[in-house]
Design a protein around this motif. Sequence first.
Motif, PDB file in Angstrom:
ATOM      1  N   ILE A   1      -2.246   6.664  10.692  1.00  0.00           N
ATOM      2  CA  ILE A   1      -2.223   7.969  11.350  1.00  0.00           C
ATOM      3  C   ILE A   1      -3.047   8.933  10.504  1.00  0.00           C
ATOM      4  O   ILE A   1      -2.699   9.222   9.362  1.00  0.00           O
ATOM      5  N   LEU A   2      -4.148   9.388  11.059  1.00  0.00           N
ATOM      6  CA  LEU A   2      -5.024  10.313  10.346  1.00  0.00           C
ATOM      7  C   LEU A   2      -4.480  11.734  10.380  1.00  0.00           C
ATOM      8  O   LEU A   2      -4.480  12.442   9.366  1.00  0.00           O
ATOM      9  N   ASN A   3      -4.051  12.147  11.555  1.00  0.00           N
ATOM     10  CA  ASN A   3      -3.498  13.486  11.734  1.00  0.00           C
ATOM     11  C   ASN A   3      -2.414  13.426  12.792  1.00  0.00           C
ATOM     12  O   ASN A   3      -2.463  12.597  13.712  1.00  0.00           O
ATOM     13  N   SER A   4      -1.469  14.322  12.663  1.00  0.00           N
ATOM     14  CA  SER A   4      -0.418  14.442  13.663  1.00  0.00           C
ATOM     15  C   SER A   4       0.026  15.900  13.705  1.00  0.00           C
ATOM     16  O   SER A   4       0.059  16.570  12.668  1.00  0.00           O
ATOM     17  N   MET A   5       0.341  16.384  14.909  1.00  0.00           N
ATOM     18  CA  MET A   5       0.740  17.785  15.034  1.00  0.00           C
ATOM     19  C   MET A   5       1.834  17.921  16.083  1.00  0.00           C
ATOM     20  O   MET A   5       1.757  17.331  17.162  1.00  0.00           O
ATOM     21  N   LEU A   6       2.848  18.684  15.739  1.00  0.00           N
ATOM     22  CA  LEU A   6       3.941  18.991  16.651  1.00  0.00           C
ATOM     23  C   LEU A   6       4.039  20.496  16.842  1.00  0.00           C
ATOM     24  O   LEU A   6       4.187  21.238  15.870  1.00  0.00           O
TER      25      LEU A   6
ATOM     26  N   THR B   1       0.615  15.637  19.209  1.00  0.00           N
ATOM     27  CA  THR B   1      -0.740  15.073  19.220  1.00  0.00           C
ATOM     28  C   THR B   1      -0.905  14.196  17.991  1.00  0.00           C
ATOM     29  O   THR B   1      -0.626  14.635  16.874  1.00  0.00           O
ATOM     30  N   VAL B   2      -1.366  12.955  18.195  1.00  0.00           N
ATOM     31  CA  VAL B   2      -1.498  11.986  17.101  1.00  0.00           C
ATOM     32  C   VAL B   2      -2.885  11.368  17.158  1.00  0.00           C
ATOM     33  O   VAL B   2      -3.315  10.886  18.218  1.00  0.00           O
ATOM     34  N   GLU B   3      -3.587  11.353  16.027  1.00  0.00           N
ATOM     35  CA  GLU B   3      -4.865  10.659  15.911  1.00  0.00           C
ATOM     36  C   GLU B   3      -4.631   9.370  15.135  1.00  0.00           C
ATOM     37  O   GLU B   3      -4.279   9.396  13.960  1.00  0.00           O
ATOM     38  N   LEU B   4      -4.852   8.240  15.804  1.00  0.00           N
ATOM     39  CA  LEU B   4      -4.514   6.929  15.258  1.00  0.00           C
ATOM     40  C   LEU B   4      -5.783   6.129  14.999  1.00  0.00           C
ATOM     41  O   LEU B   4      -6.657   6.016  15.860  1.00  0.00           O
ATOM     42  N   ALA B   5      -5.893   5.559  13.799  1.00  0.00           N
ATOM     43  CA  ALA B   5      -7.027   4.733  13.389  1.00  0.00           C
ATOM     44  C   ALA B   5      -6.564   3.284  13.250  1.00  0.00           C
ATOM     45  O   ALA B   5      -5.377   2.985  13.382  1.00  0.00           O
ATOM     46  N   PRO B   6      -7.487   2.334  12.967  1.00  0.00           N
ATOM     47  CA  PRO B   6      -7.079   0.940  12.763  1.00  0.00           C
ATOM     48  C   PRO B   6      -6.108   0.779  11.591  1.00  0.00           C
ATOM     49  O   PRO B   6      -5.950   1.665  10.769  1.00  0.00           O
ATOM     50  N   ARG B   7      -5.469  -0.391  11.537  1.00  0.00           N
ATOM     51  CA  ARG B   7      -4.480  -0.747  10.518  1.00  0.00           C
ATOM     52  C   ARG B   7      -3.259   0.160  10.565  1.00  0.00           C
ATOM     53  O   ARG B   7      -2.585   0.366   9.583  1.00  0.00           O
ATOM     54  N   GLY B   8      -2.970   0.707  11.755  1.00  0.00           N
ATOM     55  CA  GLY B   8      -1.785   1.530  11.915  1.00  0.00           C
ATOM     56  C   GLY B   8      -1.841   2.845  11.198  1.00  0.00           C
ATOM     57  O   GLY B   8      -0.800   3.461  10.939  1.00  0.00           O
TER      58      GLY B   8
ATOM     59  N   LEU C   1       4.275  21.795  13.029  1.00  0.00           N
ATOM     60  CA  LEU C   1       4.265  20.844  11.923  1.00  0.00           C
ATOM     61  C   LEU C   1       2.965  20.048  12.001  1.00  0.00           C
ATOM     62  O   LEU C   1       2.637  19.479  13.050  1.00  0.00           O
ATOM     63  N   THR C   2       2.239  20.012  10.883  1.00  0.00           N
ATOM     64  CA  THR C   2       0.955  19.318  10.845  1.00  0.00           C
ATOM     65  C   THR C   2       0.937  18.334   9.693  1.00  0.00           C
ATOM     66  O   THR C   2       1.104  18.728   8.532  1.00  0.00           O
ATOM     67  N   TRP C   3       0.744  17.051  10.011  1.00  0.00           N
ATOM     68  CA  TRP C   3       0.607  16.016   8.992  1.00  0.00           C
ATOM     69  C   TRP C   3      -0.874  15.670   8.833  1.00  0.00           C
ATOM     70  O   TRP C   3      -1.587  15.480   9.825  1.00  0.00           O
ATOM     71  N   ARG C   4      -1.321  15.549   7.594  1.00  0.00           N
ATOM     72  CA  ARG C   4      -2.716  15.219   7.314  1.00  0.00           C
ATOM     73  C   ARG C   4      -2.773  14.105   6.275  1.00  0.00           C
ATOM     74  O   ARG C   4      -2.181  14.240   5.196  1.00  0.00           O
ATOM     75  N   PHE C   5      -3.459  13.031   6.601  1.00  0.00           N
ATOM     76  CA  PHE C   5      -3.597  11.911   5.662  1.00  0.00           C
ATOM     77  C   PHE C   5      -4.445  12.329   4.469  1.00  0.00           C
ATOM     78  O   PHE C   5      -5.527  12.888   4.617  1.00  0.00           O
ATOM     79  N   LEU C   6      -3.912  12.056   3.257  1.00  0.00           N
ATOM     80  CA  LEU C   6      -4.623  12.423   2.033  1.00  0.00           C
ATOM     81  C   LEU C   6      -5.373  11.248   1.428  1.00  0.00           C
ATOM     82  O   LEU C   6      -6.578  11.301   1.212  1.00  0.00           O
ATOM     83  N   ARG C   7      -4.648  10.151   1.174  1.00  0.00           N
ATOM     84  CA  ARG C   7      -5.292   9.006   0.529  1.00  0.00           C
ATOM     85  C   ARG C   7      -4.358   7.797   0.605  1.00  0.00           C
ATOM     86  O   ARG C   7      -3.181   7.917   0.932  1.00  0.00           O
ATOM     87  N   GLU C   8      -4.929   6.647   0.256  1.00  0.00           N
ATOM     88  CA  GLU C   8      -4.161   5.400   0.200  1.00  0.00           C
ATOM     89  C   GLU C   8      -4.425   4.715  -1.123  1.00  0.00           C
ATOM     90  O   GLU C   8      -5.561   4.701  -1.619  1.00  0.00           O
ATOM     91  N   GLU C   9      -3.394   4.177  -1.708  1.00  0.00           N
ATOM     92  CA  GLU C   9      -3.525   3.449  -2.977  1.00  0.00           C
ATOM     93  C   GLU C   9      -3.013   2.032  -2.821  1.00  0.00           C
ATOM     94  O   GLU C   9      -2.176   1.756  -1.966  1.00  0.00           O
TER      95      GLU C   9
ATOM     96  N   ARG D   1       0.827  -1.193   0.000  1.00  0.00           N
ATOM     97  CA  ARG D   1       0.000   0.000   0.000  1.00  0.00           C
ATOM     98  C   ARG D   1       0.874   1.260   0.000  1.00  0.00           C
ATOM     99  O   ARG D   1       1.997   1.265   0.506  1.00  0.00           O
ATOM    100  N   ILE D   2       0.319   2.332  -0.590  1.00  0.00           N
ATOM    101  CA  ILE D   2       0.978   3.636  -0.626  1.00  0.00           C
ATOM    102  C   ILE D   2       0.093   4.631   0.103  1.00  0.00           C
ATOM    103  O   ILE D   2      -1.112   4.707  -0.160  1.00  0.00           O
ATOM    104  N   ARG D   3       0.668   5.372   0.997  1.00  0.00           N
ATOM    105  CA  ARG D   3      -0.066   6.415   1.701  1.00  0.00           C
ATOM    106  C   ARG D   3       0.556   7.774   1.402  1.00  0.00           C
ATOM    107  O   ARG D   3       1.786   7.919   1.403  1.00  0.00           O
ATOM    108  N   TYR D   4      -0.315   8.743   1.163  1.00  0.00           N
ATOM    109  CA  TYR D   4       0.110  10.104   0.882  1.00  0.00           C
ATOM    110  C   TYR D   4      -0.307  11.012   2.039  1.00  0.00           C
ATOM    111  O   TYR D   4      -1.437  10.924   2.531  1.00  0.00           O
ATOM    112  N   TYR D   5       0.616  11.869   2.429  1.00  0.00           N
ATOM    113  CA  TYR D   5       0.355  12.835   3.488  1.00  0.00           C
ATOM    114  C   TYR D   5       0.741  14.232   3.026  1.00  0.00           C
ATOM    115  O   TYR D   5       1.650  14.399   2.199  1.00  0.00           O
ATOM    116  N   GLU D   6       0.058  15.212   3.573  1.00  0.00           N
ATOM    117  CA  GLU D   6       0.463  16.604   3.413  1.00  0.00           C
ATOM    118  C   GLU D   6       1.069  17.068   4.730  1.00  0.00           C
ATOM    119  O   GLU D   6       0.453  16.932   5.784  1.00  0.00           O
ATOM    120  N   LEU D   7       2.270  17.577   4.668  1.00  0.00           N
ATOM    121  CA  LEU D   7       2.951  18.131   5.832  1.00  0.00           C
ATOM    122  C   LEU D   7       3.037  19.640   5.676  1.00  0.00           C
ATOM    123  O   LEU D   7       3.601  20.130   4.700  1.00  0.00           O
TER     124      LEU D   7
END
Length: 334
Positions: free
Chosen positions: A297-302, A288-295, A326-334, A59-65
Amino acid sequence: MLLQALRGRPCSSRLRVVFLLGLLFGCATPPLNAQIAGEQPAVREPIRPRLLATIPVGRIRYYELHEQSRIDRHFPDSTTQTFEREVTYTLRLYAFTSRDNGMTELACRVDELTYRFRQDTVQLTFSSRNPLHHRRLPDLDFVSTVLGTELEILLSPYGDIARIGGEQLDWLRDYLRGQLETDPPRLAAWLSAVSDTRWASLFDLHKGVIPGTRVREDSSWQRLVTLWIEGAQWRDTAHVHIARTTDTTRVLVGVLPALAPLSSTVWLPDLFPTPATLIHGRGHAQITVELAPRGLILNSMLHAYTDAELTRATGAPFRQTTQVTLTWRFLREE
């Protein structure tokens, strides 16, 4: 003896006695699951979720930082210097294999980058989609060194970064050594821009606060955390707890109350490639980290704040305060 006493009685009398004895002993013998008088009722231990950050293989996950930084410098002559930087990175993380020991290998890359810099009347913008026409700036040179290079990150079974490497990263570092072998100070500066700690500042989305184990909902724990902030490494022990839960997610908060610098030599991005000496410093941060199933990370902030005394080979010593988010935001998974 009870049976002998009953043998001389009529059948109806025997049945009546047996029935009464059954009631007597049935009442006197508690069922297996009955609560004993004075004993606290049993409380079933709730299921402890395993808090793990990982990516399924294939799987590929894309994030915006998104980075927002403000740097203030105070000089002995009472003058000040302030600038702000805003950078948005598009990160690609591809899990391409797993090992028998639970390790996962990721191919990671900064696909795109947009950049804004403001200092007094100077304003500069940059987009990697149109990289040809832009003004050269040391700060941008430093920030953009991570663009386009694919590195390989090895994740531990607990979701922590165990190693950073890869053919493209090795080639980039070897190229820098070949180009700058006669200029050791500049070589050290450029290698700092593509150091393991710099890459981890982008691709380590949780900074180690996710334990990778099963924990109680009301528990807390500690993790040693290293942060890269404005060209310097800082370290502290994070105090972590589960701040909020839903049916599918957990929000973790880690507080670092006493950041301390790890080394005295730093490369400030806007003064790149001239090194500076960090005399002493302190700071604090929160993750602060928001964690969902399957490992996932939906959002993370430092949020981090540092206050340091620095000096350079040329120029007067100065005090620098840095505020960064620093703010990470999950975009999509392929």
